[in-house]
Design an enzyme around this catalytic site. Sequence first.
Site, PDB file in Angstrom:
ATOM      1  N   SER A  55      26.172   5.877  22.098  1.00  0.00           N
ATOM      2  CA  SER A  55      26.126   7.224  21.525  1.00  0.00           C
ATOM      3  C   SER A  55      26.322   8.388  22.479  1.00  0.00           C
ATOM      4  O   SER A  55      26.463   9.522  22.020  1.00  0.00           O
ATOM      5  CB  SER A  55      24.813   7.422  20.781  1.00  0.00           C
ATOM      6  OG  SER A  55      24.922   6.854  19.510  1.00  0.00           O
TER       7      SER A  55
ATOM      8  N   LYS B 172      20.208  17.274  22.158  1.00  0.00           N
ATOM      9  CA  LYS B 172      20.392  16.525  20.907  1.00  0.00           C
ATOM     10  C   LYS B 172      19.125  16.607  20.065  1.00  0.00           C
ATOM     11  O   LYS B 172      18.016  16.529  20.612  1.00  0.00           O
ATOM     12  CB  LYS B 172      20.730  15.072  21.266  1.00  0.00           C
ATOM     13  CG  LYS B 172      21.077  14.175  20.085  1.00  0.00           C
ATOM     14  CD  LYS B 172      21.482  12.787  20.588  1.00  0.00           C
ATOM     15  CE  LYS B 172      21.821  11.825  19.475  1.00  0.00           C
ATOM     16  NZ  LYS B 172      22.224  10.491  19.982  1.00  0.00           N
TER      17      LYS B 172
ATOM     18  N   SER C 244      26.473   8.626  18.199  1.00  0.00           N
ATOM     19  CA  SER C 244      25.754   9.591  17.391  1.00  0.00           C
ATOM     20  C   SER C 244      25.580  10.963  18.053  1.00  0.00           C
ATOM     21  O   SER C 244      25.268  11.927  17.367  1.00  0.00           O
ATOM     22  CB  SER C 244      24.374   9.048  17.033  1.00  0.00           C
ATOM     23  OG  SER C 244      23.599   8.865  18.210  1.00  0.00           O
TER      24      SER C 244
END
Length: 484
Positions: free
Chosen positions: A177, A78, A153
């Site tokens: 997330s 990420k 997210s």
Amino acid sequence: MELYHLSIEEARRVLDNGELSPVELANSLLDRIGALDDEICSYITVTKEKALEQARDAEKALKEGVRHPLLGIPLAIKDNICTKDIRTTCSSLILENFVPPYDSTAAKKLGEQGYVLTGKTNLDEFAMGSSTENAAFGRTKNPWDKARVPGGSSGGSAAAVASSQCLAALGSDTGGSIRQPAAFCGVVGLKPTYGRVSRYGLVAFASSLDQIGPITRSVRDSAIVMNAISGNDRNDSTSAEVDVPDFSSALGHDIKGMKFGIPREYFREGLDRGVEDAVAAAIKQLESLGAHPVEISLPHTEYAVAAYYILATSEASSNLARYDGVKYGLRVDGEDLSEMYRKTRESGFGAEVKRRIILGTYALSSGYYDAYYKKAQQVRTLVVQDFNKAFEDVDLIVTPTTPAPAFKAGDKTDDPLQMYLTDIFTISLNLAGVPGISIPCGFTSQDLPVGLQIIGKHFDEATVLKAAYAYEQATEWHKRKPEI
Ligand code: GLN
């Protein structure tokens, strides 16, 4: 089977016995990314050159007899987790050109095993969001239905794993997330106990809630990545000095006689019918494996979202003060220092990030501190006590991961409160610091994946993984792949 569909476990076997070379595997993933990702948009940066270089190194190491669980395995990270010499943007214009001079501890640990980095995945700006729509470089699409969001997210990581554009990925989870996008994309996402994985080099959103964890296509792969990234780190004083068990050896044991708490607060009206049915069937399945479901109560659940949005925004307003045009990233000049600050932050941050900074600054301001921040901390303590009390009687807690499946892009962008409510079942775990996994447990009538959340005691990821694995092995959900 195409190489890009391999699990880590399967790839390991053929890499170790020489049937497959890491370069071949890396090329298969890079071709897949080339063919799909203009549309899915799961990556912000594809690190092709780096991947091939690492794959060649892995090939050499394998020939020399070196063996590591992640040697030569293509993984994505990420884009809020720092990678040395590789741009780390947090999906924000303010960090568009930020190249960290160091690796996060998680990336460093993967590096020590000789992994192959495919690239940095998309997210909501600074991990603030639930849909990967608050993204400065384009929204990610859900591989099961491209009109829908992948969750957030860590939407880029989940979409990349679901569409076989990496074998597994790292995400971060502050309020859901990792688990919510895993549920929306039909993959496995584990949020470890707070303190299990070092946060060093994870760009801070809300430091008392943030954790890094794996998004994978199977529970066994989740255990393999957990083995690699867990452990105390002197660069993160909040990482815990507790032993790390071998998570892989927790798998394959039966769950007979285990007690599963089913919190009644998670099965209220508003729960999507398809989600409710899939989770009810999953609970039956666990029962048929010998586990005992027990109704429990987590009475402060209804206050968790409100408390979270005070605490997370308060911490964010302080953490994001460092983006001032001086130390990192973007700088927009002005007449004087304060104008430079203003212009930099005005043009560097997106709308949701600004909303959170304003909310957090307000909650922390002297006249309101007691009414908001302090109250929210008190609620947090009550939520912790809810879990402690529940775990006196049960081994694990089972819930839906989300109240509804993936929603359509644009559906909630004008209504922040509706967006915030999508995390209603995941947020309490971050407030309490306990670990939780989301695993695929069925599909709605519209063929959208549903996630089952299994929650454990502090530092008991092993039991969470054990139960998740027993369920997974008894079902076929994790084998379905989106048609892209
Ligand atoms: N959706 C939640 C938020 O917007 C959680 C995000 C996260 O876990 N990083 O804050």
